[in-house]
Scaffold this motif. Structure first.
Motif, mmCIF file in Angstrom:
data_model
loop_
_atom_site.group_PDB
_atom_site.id
_atom_site.type_symbol
_atom_site.label_atom_id
_atom_site.label_comp_id
_atom_site.label_asym_id
_atom_site.label_seq_id
_atom_site.Cartn_x
_atom_site.Cartn_y
_atom_site.Cartn_z
ATOM 1 N N ILE A 81 0.839 -1.200 0.000
ATOM 2 C CA ILE A 81 0.000 0.000 0.000
ATOM 3 C C ILE A 81 0.874 1.250 0.000
ATOM 4 C CG2 ILE A 81 -1.625 1.357 1.381
ATOM 5 C CD1 ILE A 81 -2.700 -1.329 2.448
ATOM 6 N N LYS A 83 -0.855 4.409 -1.199
ATOM 7 C CA LYS A 83 -1.840 5.497 -1.195
ATOM 8 C C LYS A 83 -2.805 5.272 -0.025
ATOM 9 C CE LYS A 83 -1.434 5.896 -6.209
ATOM 10 N NZ LYS A 83 -0.487 4.772 -6.348
ATOM 11 N N GLU A 111 -7.598 7.433 -6.211
ATOM 12 C CA GLU A 111 -6.484 6.491 -6.238
ATOM 13 C C GLU A 111 -6.339 5.706 -4.938
ATOM 14 O OE1 GLU A 111 -2.987 8.742 -6.986
ATOM 15 O OE2 GLU A 111 -3.607 9.393 -9.005
ATOM 16 N N GLU A 113 -5.944 3.381 -1.889
ATOM 17 C CA GLU A 113 -5.753 1.943 -1.738
ATOM 18 C C GLU A 113 -6.184 1.462 -0.354
ATOM 19 O OE1 GLU A 113 -1.848 1.552 -4.674
ATOM 20 O OE2 GLU A 113 -1.585 1.694 -2.506
ATOM 21 N N PRO A 145 -12.521 2.966 0.102
ATOM 22 C CA PRO A 145 -11.238 2.266 -0.082
ATOM 23 C C PRO A 145 -11.397 0.738 -0.061
ATOM 24 C CG PRO A 145 -11.053 3.991 1.583
ATOM 25 C CD PRO A 145 -12.512 3.788 1.327
#
Length: 215
Positions: A81, A83, A111, A113, A145
């Motif tokens: 990970i 982001k 974006e 994550e 997310p």
């Protein structure tokens, strides 16, 4: 005229009238006093961990803040990970003490994550996490997310939903959040060919990092 049937009917109507006359603000006065779940003899953290993992949640016990950061580092490296979004000030302050990297704004949020949020309470009896939109995370960080990480303290553990709502009422008083919800494991559905699919309508993975309180 059937006297027997009429008498039975009158008795039934009489009981209904008496019940209506005795009706109070709460039509079921004993309801809140009746436990939905049996009392547990084991500690709340053990009950929560058991129930939470049974619904596919990932439970991580942390005996202090340093251990919490170590476990977070292991997790983000394992899942690769980069982001990671954190919007709550209290969580940011905790991470900042140890220089743990995260994104604090909504820039390029598409974006994302993973996210880290706090919570209102942990419901031990069914392994649920109680959330609200009263903090900076709002509604999105717990839903959008693919990986949702929750940091909670042992003092936030309660037995059931009733006690969880009591915690929220005590915290916010009359100014209750407009959204109060519970999460029980990762998002799931069985609508697709009757097969259980995780992450269909929300996070595919849900982690709970339980941090021991230090007084």
């Amino acid at each position: 005229m059937n006297t027997r049937n009429t008498t039975a009917k009158e008795k039934m109507l009489k009981k209904i009238r008496q019940a209506l006359l005795q009706k109070k603000e709460n039509p079921h006065p004993m309801f809140e006093e009746t436990p939905l779940y049996k009392d547990e003899e084991e500690p709340l953290d053990v009950t929560f961990a058991r129930e939470f993992t049974q619904v596919s949640g990932k439970f991580v016990y942390c005996d202090g803040e340093i251990n919490l950061i170590e476990n977070l580092i292991i997790l983000v490296e394992k899942l690769e990970i980069s982001k990671l979004y954190v919007w709550e000030k209290t969580v940011q302050q905790l991470l900042d003490q140890y220089g743990f990297p995260y994104r604090s704004t909504q820039v390029n949020f598409e974006e994302v994550e993973a996210s880290i949020t706090g919570c209102e309470a942990l419901i031990a009896c069914n392994g649920s996490i109680m959330l609200s939109n009263a903090n900076e995370s709002g509604r999105r960080l717990s839903v959008y997310p693919p990986v949702h990480i929750v940091i909670a303290r042992a003092s936030q553990l309660v037995m059931d939903l009733k006690h969880g709502m009591a915690v929220v009422r005590q915290k916010y008083g009359a100014d209750l959040p407009s959204m109060i919800s519970t999460i029980t494991g990762p998002s799931r559905t069985a609508d697709i060919e009757k097969r259980l699919v995780l992450g269909a309508h929300g996070p595919k993975e849900l982690y709970l990092f339980l941090l021991e309180d230090r007084f």
